[in-house]
Design a protein around this motif. Sequence first.
Motif, PDB file in Angstrom:
ATOM      1  N   GLU A 223       0.774  -1.225   0.048  1.00  0.00           N
ATOM      2  CA  GLU A 223      -0.159  -0.042   0.108  1.00  0.00           C
ATOM      3  C   GLU A 223       0.860   1.360  -0.004  1.00  0.00           C
ATOM      4  OE1 GLU A 223      -3.618   2.021   2.654  1.00  0.00           O
ATOM      5  OE2 GLU A 223      -2.512   0.402   3.338  1.00  0.00           O
ATOM      6  N   PHE A 224       2.015   1.309   0.919  1.00  0.00           N
ATOM      7  CA  PHE A 224       2.833   2.378   1.134  1.00  0.00           C
ATOM      8  C   PHE A 224       3.635   2.775  -0.288  1.00  0.00           C
ATOM      9  CE2 PHE A 224       6.841   4.514   1.889  1.00  0.00           C
ATOM     10  CZ  PHE A 224       6.189   5.750   2.394  1.00  0.00           C
ATOM     11  N   SER A 225       4.041   1.538  -0.854  1.00  0.00           N
ATOM     12  CA  SER A 225       4.885   1.615  -2.019  1.00  0.00           C
ATOM     13  C   SER A 225       4.175   2.155  -3.310  1.00  0.00           C
ATOM     14  CB  SER A 225       5.615   0.323  -2.374  1.00  0.00           C
ATOM     15  OG  SER A 225       4.803  -0.592  -2.410  1.00  0.00           O
ATOM     16  N   ASP A 226       2.859   1.695  -3.383  1.00  0.00           N
ATOM     17  CA  ASP A 226       1.985   2.048  -4.481  1.00  0.00           C
ATOM     18  C   ASP A 226       1.617   3.761  -4.363  1.00  0.00           C
ATOM     19  OD1 ASP A 226       1.784  -0.188  -5.947  1.00  0.00           O
ATOM     20  OD2 ASP A 226       0.083  -1.022  -4.568  1.00  0.00           O
ATOM     21  N   TYR A 227       1.310   3.980  -3.111  1.00  0.00           N
ATOM     22  CA  TYR A 227       1.004   5.351  -2.832  1.00  0.00           C
ATOM     23  C   TYR A 227       1.991   6.197  -3.075  1.00  0.00           C
ATOM     24  CZ  TYR A 227      -1.123   9.418  -0.382  1.00  0.00           C
ATOM     25  OH  TYR A 227      -1.609  10.663  -0.037  1.00  0.00           O
ATOM     26  N   PHE A 228       3.276   5.865  -2.718  1.00  0.00           N
ATOM     27  CA  PHE A 228       4.468   6.718  -2.935  1.00  0.00           C
ATOM     28  C   PHE A 228       4.835   6.993  -4.400  1.00  0.00           C
ATOM     29  CE2 PHE A 228       8.610   8.203  -3.222  1.00  0.00           C
ATOM     30  CZ  PHE A 228       8.972   9.043  -2.082  1.00  0.00           C
ATOM     31  N   VAL A 229       4.674   5.821  -5.230  1.00  0.00           N
ATOM     32  CA  VAL A 229       5.079   5.807  -6.564  1.00  0.00           C
ATOM     33  C   VAL A 229       4.026   6.723  -7.307  1.00  0.00           C
ATOM     34  CG1 VAL A 229       5.283   4.550  -8.825  1.00  0.00           C
ATOM     35  CG2 VAL A 229       6.589   3.790  -6.313  1.00  0.00           C
ATOM     36  N   GLU A 230       2.897   6.630  -7.017  1.00  0.00           N
ATOM     37  CA  GLU A 230       1.957   7.386  -7.871  1.00  0.00           C
ATOM     38  C   GLU A 230       1.857   8.671  -7.320  1.00  0.00           C
ATOM     39  OE1 GLU A 230      -0.252   6.410 -10.193  1.00  0.00           O
ATOM     40  OE2 GLU A 230       1.063   4.517  -9.978  1.00  0.00           O
ATOM     41  N   TYR A 231       2.290   9.021  -6.128  1.00  0.00           N
ATOM     42  CA  TYR A 231       2.568  10.531  -5.919  1.00  0.00           C
ATOM     43  C   TYR A 231       3.504  11.219  -6.717  1.00  0.00           C
ATOM     44  CZ  TYR A 231       3.695  15.122  -3.737  1.00  0.00           C
ATOM     45  OH  TYR A 231       4.133  16.178  -3.842  1.00  0.00           O
ATOM     46  N   ALA A 232       4.732  10.313  -6.965  1.00  0.00           N
ATOM     47  CA  ALA A 232       5.578  10.840  -7.808  1.00  0.00           C
ATOM     48  C   ALA A 232       5.303  10.939  -9.420  1.00  0.00           C
ATOM     49  CB  ALA A 232       6.977   9.717  -7.750  1.00  0.00           C
ATOM     50  N   ALA A 233       4.601  10.099  -9.664  1.00  0.00           N
ATOM     51  CA  ALA A 233       3.819  10.220 -10.994  1.00  0.00           C
ATOM     52  C   ALA A 233       3.028  11.255 -11.182  1.00  0.00           C
ATOM     53  CB  ALA A 233       3.140   8.722 -11.432  1.00  0.00           C
ATOM     54  N   SER A 234       2.493  11.796 -10.182  1.00  0.00           N
ATOM     55  CA  SER A 234       1.575  12.759 -10.317  1.00  0.00           C
ATOM     56  C   SER A 234       2.400  14.051 -10.601  1.00  0.00           C
ATOM     57  CB  SER A 234       0.584  12.990  -9.102  1.00  0.00           C
ATOM     58  OG  SER A 234       1.380  13.447  -7.985  1.00  0.00           O
ATOM     59  N   LEU A 235       3.608  14.269  -9.891  1.00  0.00           N
ATOM     60  CA  LEU A 235       4.326  15.291  -9.937  1.00  0.00           C
ATOM     61  C   LEU A 235       4.832  15.436 -11.497  1.00  0.00           C
ATOM     62  CD1 LEU A 235       6.599  15.358  -6.791  1.00  0.00           C
ATOM     63  CD2 LEU A 235       4.634  16.446  -7.234  1.00  0.00           C
ATOM     64  N   LEU A 236       5.159  14.352 -12.194  1.00  0.00           N
ATOM     65  CA  LEU A 236       5.744  14.363 -13.423  1.00  0.00           C
ATOM     66  C   LEU A 236       4.638  14.725 -14.358  1.00  0.00           C
ATOM     67  CD1 LEU A 236       7.790  10.861 -13.408  1.00  0.00           C
ATOM     68  CD2 LEU A 236       8.750  13.468 -13.660  1.00  0.00           C
ATOM     69  N   GLU A 237       3.244  14.507 -14.045  1.00  0.00           N
ATOM     70  CA  GLU A 237       2.117  14.439 -15.088  1.00  0.00           C
ATOM     71  C   GLU A 237       1.744  15.986 -14.958  1.00  0.00           C
ATOM     72  OE1 GLU A 237      -0.616  12.040 -13.502  1.00  0.00           O
ATOM     73  OE2 GLU A 237       0.199  10.218 -14.406  1.00  0.00           O
ATOM     74  N   GLN A 238       2.257  16.697 -14.002  1.00  0.00           N
ATOM     75  CA  GLN A 238       2.256  18.247 -13.997  1.00  0.00           C
ATOM     76  C   GLN A 238       3.009  18.908 -14.848  1.00  0.00           C
ATOM     77  OE1 GLN A 238       2.114  19.552  -9.836  1.00  0.00           O
ATOM     78  NE2 GLN A 238       1.203  17.664  -9.250  1.00  0.00           N
ATOM     79  N   GLU A 239       4.102  18.333 -15.176  1.00  0.00           N
ATOM     80  CA  GLU A 239       4.906  19.206 -16.337  1.00  0.00           C
ATOM     81  C   GLU A 239       4.686  18.847 -17.652  1.00  0.00           C
ATOM     82  OE1 GLU A 239       7.056  21.320 -17.680  1.00  0.00           O
ATOM     83  OE2 GLU A 239       7.943  21.474 -15.752  1.00  0.00           O
ATOM     84  N   THR A 240       4.278  19.772 -18.426  1.00  0.00           N
ATOM     85  CA  THR A 240       3.891  19.391 -19.586  1.00  0.00           C
ATOM     86  C   THR A 240       4.963  19.683 -20.870  1.00  0.00           C
ATOM     87  OG1 THR A 240       3.222  21.579 -20.058  1.00  0.00           O
ATOM     88  CG2 THR A 240       1.459  20.177 -19.321  1.00  0.00           C
ATOM     89  N   ASN A 241       5.873  20.079 -20.306  1.00  0.00           N
ATOM     90  CA  ASN A 241       7.099  20.313 -21.384  1.00  0.00           C
ATOM     91  C   ASN A 241       8.169  18.844 -21.385  1.00  0.00           C
ATOM     92  OD1 ASN A 241      10.303  20.905 -21.670  1.00  0.00           O
ATOM     93  ND2 ASN A 241       9.028  22.567 -22.656  1.00  0.00           N
ATOM     94  N   LYS A 242       8.114  18.286 -22.341  1.00  0.00           N
ATOM     95  CA  LYS A 242       8.759  17.033 -22.527  1.00  0.00           C
ATOM     96  C   LYS A 242      10.449  17.104 -21.951  1.00  0.00           C
ATOM     97  CE  LYS A 242       9.844  13.121 -25.634  1.00  0.00           C
ATOM     98  NZ  LYS A 242       9.726  12.599 -27.099  1.00  0.00           N
ATOM     99  N   ILE A 243      10.829  17.977 -22.341  1.00  0.00           N
ATOM    100  CA  ILE A 243      12.537  18.048 -21.977  1.00  0.00           C
ATOM    101  C   ILE A 243      12.429  18.265 -20.453  1.00  0.00           C
ATOM    102  CG2 ILE A 243      14.568  19.423 -21.928  1.00  0.00           C
ATOM    103  CD1 ILE A 243      13.970  20.263 -24.853  1.00  0.00           C
ATOM    104  N   LYS A 244      11.739  19.144 -20.020  1.00  0.00           N
ATOM    105  CA  LYS A 244      11.505  19.680 -18.511  1.00  0.00           C
ATOM    106  C   LYS A 244      11.043  18.301 -17.746  1.00  0.00           C
ATOM    107  CE  LYS A 244      11.189  24.441 -18.728  1.00  0.00           C
ATOM    108  NZ  LYS A 244      10.351  25.610 -18.249  1.00  0.00           N
ATOM    109  N   ARG A 245      10.186  17.657 -18.317  1.00  0.00           N
ATOM    110  CA  ARG A 245       9.573  16.072 -17.705  1.00  0.00           C
ATOM    111  C   ARG A 245      10.964  15.310 -17.567  1.00  0.00           C
ATOM    112  NH1 ARG A 245       5.533  15.812 -20.277  1.00  0.00           N
ATOM    113  NH2 ARG A 245       6.050  14.241 -21.939  1.00  0.00           N
ATOM    114  N   ASN A 246      11.442  15.138 -18.552  1.00  0.00           N
ATOM    115  CA  ASN A 246      12.623  14.295 -18.685  1.00  0.00           C
ATOM    116  C   ASN A 246      13.640  14.536 -17.591  1.00  0.00           C
ATOM    117  OD1 ASN A 246      11.410  12.677 -20.732  1.00  0.00           O
ATOM    118  ND2 ASN A 246      12.779  13.500 -22.328  1.00  0.00           N
ATOM    119  N   ASN A 247      14.028  15.743 -17.795  1.00  0.00           N
ATOM    120  CA  ASN A 247      14.805  16.367 -16.580  1.00  0.00           C
ATOM    121  C   ASN A 247      14.295  16.026 -15.056  1.00  0.00           C
ATOM    122  OD1 ASN A 247      17.062  17.182 -18.247  1.00  0.00           O
ATOM    123  ND2 ASN A 247      16.251  19.243 -18.550  1.00  0.00           N
TER     124      ASN A 247
END
Length: 252
Positions: free
Chosen positions: A59-83
């Motif tokens: 449960e914790f590892s799923d929650y943590f990884v999905e939170y990290a994914a939400s931060l990446l999804e907020q970045e719309t610029n592909k280069i900045k998202r890769n960085n």
Amino acid sequence: MNETLKNVAPLLENMEARLHGFKKDTYADFLNSYLEGNRNFFDELNQQLAVQEEEFLNEFSDYFVEYAASLLEQETNKIKRNNLQLNMNMFMAIYVMPAILEGKQEKSKELTDFICEKWAKRFKGSNIKSADAASIQSGFKTKLCYVTTAVCKSLNKPEDCYELNLLRDYRDNYLAATEGGEELVKKYYDIAPTIVKRIDKSDCPKEKYKYIWEQYLKPCIAYIENGQNELCGAKYIEMMEELQSQYLITAK
């Protein structure tokens, strides 16, 4: 999972500043500051790890990884998202994983393994690994030739191979003794671990290491063998400047 453990946002704040602290002389202080700044979180996590079963780890590892994914999804610029992905991968490896393992609970390593596994599945090509602070700091103390070691490893050369020993000897007995050489070695020794970690997390690390070998290290070795130490120094600087611009200077 209680409310304290749902507040994972602070764990991934100030990543860039803390990544700049990943150097031999500053890493321990930066990690301690990170632990102290999130003391309530890690105290609660350690308490839960002492009593909870595998369901909690999932449960914790799923929650943590999905939170990290939400931060990446907020970045719309592909280069900045890769960085951001590269920064996040490294931050997980040198701050989050060691911070969890500092709790020294029986299930601490199991939890970090869960997170690494789910991270790799959620973020294609991002295979982070779990290591404690002592292991990371030992890498600094052994004075490894990080880039050269990584290249030789990719070419299936042993850790005591001729090429590595030759370049280590050049670094310690020639380059460090030249004017400005000691400062140059220190500078690149500080940034090389970050460069290697980012190459390892890139799409084609083996191809990149082959390029470094052919373009830089192989000529360096030939220069040393021919007594052309100054030419080797110039080629080494050229290599590190290229790698620094490619893997450390992020888009704004």
